[in-house]
Design an enzyme around this catalytic site. Sequence first.
Site, PDB file in Angstrom:
ATOM      1  N   LEU A   9     -23.535   5.946 -39.679  1.00 48.04           N
ATOM      2  CA  LEU A   9     -22.835   4.996 -40.489  1.00 48.04           C
ATOM      3  C   LEU A   9     -22.323   4.055 -39.617  1.00 48.04           C
ATOM      4  O   LEU A   9     -21.058   4.411 -39.390  1.00 48.04           O
ATOM      5  CB  LEU A   9     -22.177   5.445 -41.902  1.00 48.04           C
ATOM      6  CG  LEU A   9     -22.873   6.432 -42.557  1.00 48.04           C
ATOM      7  CD1 LEU A   9     -21.774   6.792 -43.800  1.00 48.04           C
ATOM      8  CD2 LEU A   9     -24.345   5.988 -43.061  1.00 48.04           C
ATOM      9  N   GLY A  12     -20.043  -0.965 -41.331  1.00 50.86           N
ATOM     10  CA  GLY A  12     -18.735  -1.737 -41.958  1.00 50.86           C
ATOM     11  C   GLY A  12     -18.234  -2.583 -40.882  1.00 50.86           C
ATOM     12  O   GLY A  12     -18.283  -2.694 -39.775  1.00 50.86           O
ATOM     13  N   THR A  79     -20.959   3.993 -48.927  1.00 55.33           N
ATOM     14  CA  THR A  79     -21.696   4.882 -48.148  1.00 55.33           C
ATOM     15  C   THR A  79     -22.789   5.467 -48.668  1.00 55.33           C
ATOM     16  O   THR A  79     -23.849   5.681 -47.707  1.00 55.33           O
ATOM     17  CB  THR A  79     -20.378   6.047 -47.912  1.00 55.33           C
ATOM     18  OG1 THR A  79     -20.231   6.793 -49.020  1.00 55.33           O
ATOM     19  CG2 THR A  79     -19.510   5.692 -46.898  1.00 55.33           C
ATOM     20  N   GLU A 155     -10.204  12.846 -54.484  1.00 55.19           N
ATOM     21  CA  GLU A 155      -9.611  11.737 -53.727  1.00 55.19           C
ATOM     22  C   GLU A 155      -7.957  11.809 -54.025  1.00 55.19           C
ATOM     23  O   GLU A 155      -7.741  11.996 -55.028  1.00 55.19           O
ATOM     24  CB  GLU A 155     -10.207  10.118 -54.175  1.00 55.19           C
ATOM     25  CG  GLU A 155     -11.658  10.209 -53.975  1.00 55.19           C
ATOM     26  CD  GLU A 155     -11.799  10.526 -52.464  1.00 55.19           C
ATOM     27  OE1 GLU A 155     -11.164  10.003 -51.562  1.00 55.19           O
ATOM     28  OE2 GLU A 155     -13.250  11.172 -52.102  1.00 55.19           O
ATOM     29  N   HIS A 363      -7.776  -3.904   9.438  1.00 58.61           N
ATOM     30  CA  HIS A 363      -6.628  -4.695   9.274  1.00 58.61           C
ATOM     31  C   HIS A 363      -7.121  -6.110   8.692  1.00 58.61           C
ATOM     32  O   HIS A 363      -7.790  -6.542   9.416  1.00 58.61           O
ATOM     33  CB  HIS A 363      -5.706  -4.940  10.058  1.00 58.61           C
ATOM     34  CG  HIS A 363      -5.387  -3.658  11.057  1.00 58.61           C
ATOM     35  ND1 HIS A 363      -4.684  -2.648  10.874  1.00 58.61           N
ATOM     36  CD2 HIS A 363      -6.002  -3.696  12.456  1.00 58.61           C
ATOM     37  CE1 HIS A 363      -4.559  -2.007  11.787  1.00 58.61           C
ATOM     38  NE2 HIS A 363      -5.533  -2.425  12.701  1.00 58.61           N
ATOM     39  N   TYR A 366     -11.993 -10.212   6.017  1.00 57.80           N
ATOM     40  CA  TYR A 366     -12.951 -10.529   5.011  1.00 57.80           C
ATOM     41  C   TYR A 366     -14.434 -10.446   5.651  1.00 57.80           C
ATOM     42  O   TYR A 366     -15.021 -10.997   6.511  1.00 57.80           O
ATOM     43  CB  TYR A 366     -12.885 -12.005   4.343  1.00 57.80           C
ATOM     44  CG  TYR A 366     -14.144 -12.176   3.604  1.00 57.80           C
ATOM     45  CD1 TYR A 366     -13.973 -11.487   2.112  1.00 57.80           C
ATOM     46  CD2 TYR A 366     -15.051 -13.070   3.927  1.00 57.80           C
ATOM     47  CE1 TYR A 366     -15.052 -11.799   1.451  1.00 57.80           C
ATOM     48  CE2 TYR A 366     -16.374 -13.395   3.247  1.00 57.80           C
ATOM     49  CZ  TYR A 366     -16.260 -12.656   1.897  1.00 57.80           C
ATOM     50  OH  TYR A 366     -17.320 -13.054   0.979  1.00 57.80           O
ATOM     51  N   ASN A 377     -16.601  -2.211  15.919  1.00 55.49           N
ATOM     52  CA  ASN A 377     -15.060  -2.288  15.644  1.00 55.49           C
ATOM     53  C   ASN A 377     -14.708  -3.845  15.328  1.00 55.49           C
ATOM     54  O   ASN A 377     -15.113  -4.865  16.024  1.00 55.49           O
ATOM     55  CB  ASN A 377     -14.240  -2.037  16.912  1.00 55.49           C
ATOM     56  CG  ASN A 377     -12.814  -1.997  16.587  1.00 55.49           C
ATOM     57  OD1 ASN A 377     -12.070  -1.017  16.234  1.00 55.49           O
ATOM     58  ND2 ASN A 377     -12.019  -3.168  17.091  1.00 55.49           N
TER      59      ASN A 377
END
Length: 456
Positions: A9, A12, A79, A155, A363, A366, A377
């Site tokens: 279900l 909802g 339900t 209930e 070190h 990018y 290296n």
Amino acid sequence: MDKRFAVVLAAGQGTRMKSKLYKVLHPVCGKPMVEHVVDEARKLSLEKLVTIVGHGAEDVKKQLGEKSEYALQAEQLGTAHAVKQAKSILGSEKGTTIVICGDTPLLTAETMEAMLTEHQKKAAKVTILTAVAEDPTGYGRIIRNENGDVAKIVEHKDATEEERLVKEINTGTYCFDNEALFQTIEQVSNDNVQGEYYLPDVIEILKNQGETVAAYQTVNFQETLGVNDRVALSQAEIYMKQRINKRHMQNGVSLIDPDNTYISPEAVIGRDTVIYPGTVIKGRVVIGEDAVIGQNSELENSTVGSRTVIKQSVIVDSEVGDDVTIGPFAHIRPDSKIGNEVRIGNFVEVKKSEFGDRSKASHLSYIGDAEIGTDVNLGCGSITVNYDGKHKFKTKIENGAFIGCNSNLVAPVTIGEGAYVAAGSTITDDVPGRALSIARARQVNKEDYAENIHKK
């Protein structure tokens, strides 16, 4: 064994979540609630699984894909009305149907299997999954007769003072004889305050017809938690995290601080790996044995080899080999492949690049859109200049090359095998193998010139 079916279900709206996101798609440990439910149900050897969708139907279908069939509840009328929408798919079948709420992400296949076994053992038309709640306020109570059988479900608002003392509650998960379910559901009325059709009314009708109504009590109340707001969502997150972390520790993984370690339900981690606090493992992550991850590292949809050490770094959609060291403060971006015995050091960013075995960028570098060979290296401050403002270009560095500190490699460019690039160079042309390339202005020393500067 009888044929098995499941109805989930998930129609909802979930207004108490106060969210633009459809309720059952809210994630618990990174995975949508309804997908937790469906994945557990699929372990039950089902013939068919039907998810009832309503609000956000297309989003739910997109998330679950072919894991389920679907039935639309265009209006949310209760339900029983929701289950009725599956009649066109399941109505003519013979067997057992388990009905599960899509907002109960903690429910396990083991509990559902035990419930199905009890259902078959009792030859029941319906079996209710129950639990004992320390505070049962708001839940329907299971009232049993002197023989211990289910007499009725009451209930909370309708319960007497004596009935409210009962702590055994209805969890909202049921097993039905499929034929009885779809025959009886036609008799359910909406003669109530809400004007809705409720599934527990099917149970009452069957009970009044003299059919056997059984109950299986799970020992784990947490498992039955229904998520209706952000508070319950946070509780489910905590319980799921504890369950996942316990499983990994029982399988030989060391979590130094489990309360501060977040692991997705899809992660696979090898024995003797150690995870330090603050680590977040998201999506489909596979980690080998004897690795060390943390602190404060994030891994997402990636593979990490054995004996690899990752410190305070982020790895996304990438592959990392064995005996690698990454970090601290490195970022491995999507579509990168890091070979064995590689060193990616502090403040190094790698994007859509491949590192061959034993290469190093230790070190402040990018490396983007690059193919790095073995035993390369890359000195401190080495940069691949891959973008001209419109297009990305590739850098290739062949085996055994050495790139000096503070070098810029302007792509597209190839550095040949065993070549050396002098520190401070800006390389715009290919460098032949075994060559030394120097691409910087010649140093000029002006004697005593500093005095003129100091006098200004």
